[in-house]
Design an enzyme around this catalytic site. Structure first.
Site, mmCIF file in Angstrom:
data_model
loop_
_atom_site.group_PDB
_atom_site.id
_atom_site.type_symbol
_atom_site.label_atom_id
_atom_site.label_comp_id
_atom_site.label_asym_id
_atom_site.label_seq_id
_atom_site.Cartn_x
_atom_site.Cartn_y
_atom_site.Cartn_z
ATOM 1 N N HIS A 1 0.850 -1.192 0.000
ATOM 2 C CA HIS A 1 0.000 0.000 0.000
ATOM 3 C C HIS A 1 0.881 1.235 0.000
ATOM 4 O O HIS A 1 2.040 1.184 0.402
ATOM 5 C CB HIS A 1 -1.031 0.010 1.126
ATOM 6 C CG HIS A 1 -0.492 -0.267 2.486
ATOM 7 N ND1 HIS A 1 0.217 0.661 3.206
ATOM 8 C CD2 HIS A 1 -0.566 -1.368 3.262
ATOM 9 C CE1 HIS A 1 0.546 0.141 4.374
ATOM 10 N NE2 HIS A 1 0.101 -1.082 4.438
ATOM 11 N N HIS B 1 7.661 0.755 11.150
ATOM 12 C CA HIS B 1 8.543 1.766 10.573
ATOM 13 C C HIS B 1 9.097 2.728 11.614
ATOM 14 O O HIS B 1 8.644 2.782 12.744
ATOM 15 C CB HIS B 1 7.861 2.508 9.414
ATOM 16 C CG HIS B 1 6.823 3.515 9.824
ATOM 17 N ND1 HIS B 1 6.664 4.720 9.188
ATOM 18 C CD2 HIS B 1 5.890 3.485 10.799
ATOM 19 C CE1 HIS B 1 5.680 5.383 9.736
ATOM 20 N NE2 HIS B 1 5.182 4.669 10.706
ATOM 21 N N GLU C 1 4.647 11.842 14.552
ATOM 22 C CA GLU C 1 3.256 11.492 14.281
ATOM 23 C C GLU C 1 2.406 11.561 15.555
ATOM 24 O O GLU C 1 2.591 10.770 16.468
ATOM 25 C CB GLU C 1 3.171 10.066 13.727
ATOM 26 C CG GLU C 1 4.049 9.803 12.522
ATOM 27 C CD GLU C 1 3.971 8.356 12.066
ATOM 28 O OE1 GLU C 1 3.083 7.610 12.535
ATOM 29 O OE2 GLU C 1 4.817 7.947 11.265
ATOM 30 N N HIS D 1 4.047 9.121 18.277
ATOM 31 C CA HIS D 1 5.255 8.423 17.862
ATOM 32 C C HIS D 1 6.170 9.467 17.245
ATOM 33 O O HIS D 1 5.984 9.883 16.105
ATOM 34 C CB HIS D 1 4.904 7.305 16.870
ATOM 35 C CG HIS D 1 3.915 6.314 17.434
ATOM 36 N ND1 HIS D 1 2.673 6.104 16.899
ATOM 37 C CD2 HIS D 1 3.999 5.518 18.522
ATOM 38 C CE1 HIS D 1 2.023 5.193 17.631
ATOM 39 N NE2 HIS D 1 2.807 4.827 18.621
ATOM 40 N N HIS E 1 7.535 2.007 15.598
ATOM 41 C CA HIS E 1 6.151 1.669 15.929
ATOM 42 C C HIS E 1 5.536 0.879 14.792
ATOM 43 O O HIS E 1 6.155 0.683 13.749
ATOM 44 C CB HIS E 1 5.333 2.927 16.254
ATOM 45 C CG HIS E 1 5.275 3.931 15.127
ATOM 46 N ND1 HIS E 1 6.322 4.765 14.821
ATOM 47 C CD2 HIS E 1 4.298 4.223 14.234
ATOM 48 C CE1 HIS E 1 5.992 5.543 13.800
ATOM 49 N NE2 HIS E 1 4.763 5.219 13.414
HETATM 50 FE FE FE2 Z 1 3.694 5.857 11.681
#
Ligand code: FE2
Length: 429
Positions: free
Chosen positions: A289, A332, A338, A362, A368
């Site tokens: 994706h 990642h 974020e 994060h 995470h």
């Molecule tokens: Fe993320």
């Protein structure tokens, strides 16, 4: 109550008048404005900003906004912070919070604003502050003028009636609202209580992202953004309190005529709202994706092209059809930071723990991804087309590290054992 009227189109040059003939034609500042009104310009960018970035609105009003009582320091808004400072350590851990409850004493939108994380400064004109509002009272005859930044509201519970100098908007959970820096507004509640997230943006104004190879349609379409029409409160409405936010400080002026006295206006610096149900979601129809940037609704640019001061990203209902694909977000580490919230439903990277009205953070380079249960489920799932439904998560993603507030770090809902949700990961057989 009559349904409100709106005009549509993000970034449009609108013109609106509450009675015919009030809006000057062919000029902005005639010697005498119709109806004995005053002309006033609100600039959202420097006069000399490039034409395609320039934001400004002309207002025609009973009194110019300079006619107010002097302001003194305001004692409220005690949990609203504006500067990241350097005081609080920022652990390089994933962080998460349970839903934020309402304070013991009922507050309005301003006093109920609780900062969660800040990464910029109004004076530096960069970064954002992320807040949650926990309101059980309408603002009534109180207006807020935020000179520090525009405000992006993401209601999570309870509808809002937002009165602005440009007119009135009703905003429900599932919708978002964008309120220009420096424009007076107030928030009244359409339910007994309201909770929602706010991105207070000190940087460049939010705009629609470029679409590149996507083409001329898709994601958030400009026509689905709605702005109010000119509507002033009656002249008899007096005794307004006006709270001004400037350089992170709050100031109160009392005994003013209503600041919502604009009978006509034209321009492109306008409040607007957007129903996220109109977001045209783009995803893979083969395998893998795309990066989550494909879900960007609005972006605030920084001075480095492609590296946002803040992106507002949503994760709305959508179909997952990827073949031979791990469908939830991958594990990642991101150079961007974020901050996430959940309006309703469930987010596909977490089986439990991330709940509507809560939050996660994060920060840059903090690893995470899906929790153990979500990983094991997704890696074993039959890959038939699957609808992710009844869900709306969102992210404020910024190039600047978020510093969580003392309120957030000391909150009873701060999940000290969030790290455990990944400890069940083991290599699939
Ligand atoms: Fe993320």
């Amino acid at each position: 109550m009559n349904p409100l009227s709106y005009q549509s189109g993000f970034g449009n040059l609108f013109a609106s008048e509450s009675a015919p003939g009030l809006l000057p034609v062919g000029r902005n500042s005639p010697q005498r404005v119709a109806g004995g009104l005053f002309a006033e310009l609100l600039s959202g960018t420097a006069f000399t900003a490039a034409r395609h970035h320039n934001l400004r609105t002309w207002m025609y009003r009973r009194l110019p906004s300079v006619v107010t009582q002097p302001a003194r320091a305001y004692e409220g808004a005690a949990h609203w912070l504006s500067d990241a400072g350097q005081g609080l350590a920022v652990p390089p851990n994933p962080m998460r919070w349970a839903p934020f409850g309402w304070p013991a004493q009922a507050c309005d939108f301003v006093d109920g604003m609780h900062s969660l994380a800040v990464n910029g400064s109004p004076q530096a004109q960069s970064g954002v502050a992320v807040h949650v509002y926990l309101a059980e009272r309408s603002m009534g005859r109180t207006a807020l003028v935020n000179g520090d930044g525009e405000m992006l509201l993401v209601p999570q519970e309870g509808g809002l009636r937002i009165t602005t100098e440009c007119g009135v908007m009703d905003v429900a959970p599932g919708e978002i609202a964008l309120l220009p820096r420096g424009m007076a507004f107030k928030v009244d509640l359409l339910a007994a209580r309201a909770r929602g997230y706010v991105c207070e943006n000190f940087g460049a104004a939010f705009r629609l992202p470029e679409l590149g190879p996507i083409g001329s349609n898709g994601l958030a379409n400009a026509r689905d953004f709605l702005s109010p029409v000119a509507a002033a409160e009656p002249e008899t409405v007096q005794d307004y309190r006006i709270i001004r936010k400037s350089a992170g400080q709050f100031w109160l002026s009392q005994g003013n005529p209503t600041p919502f006295n604009v009978l006509a206006w034209h321009g492109n610096l306008v409040p607007c709202k957007y129903d996220t149900a109109h977001f045209m979601v783009i995803g893979s129809i083969s395998f893998d994706h795309p990066d989550p940037s494909i879900f960007t609704v609005l972006t605030s640019a920084s001075d480095t092209p492609g590296t946002a001061n803040c992106d507002f990203v949503i994760f709305p209902p959508r179909w997952l059809v990827g073949e031979d694909t791990f469908r939830p977000p991958w594990y990642h580490r991101n150079v961007m930071s974020e901050f996430m919230g959940l309006v309703h439903g469930q987010y596909d990277a977490k089986e439990e723990g991330f709940r509507p009205g809560g939050a996660s953070l994060h920060n840059a380079m903090v690893p995470h991804g899906p929790d153990s249960d979500a990983f094991h489920k997704a890696s074993q799932a039959e890959l038939k087309p699957q609808k992710l439904d009844h869900t709306l998560a969102f992210m404020f993603e910024s190039r600047y590290l978020f510093r969580p507030s003392p309120f957030a770090m000391n909150h009873e809902g701060f999940e000290a054992d969030y790290w455990r949700c990944w400890q069940g990961l083991n290599r699939p057989a």
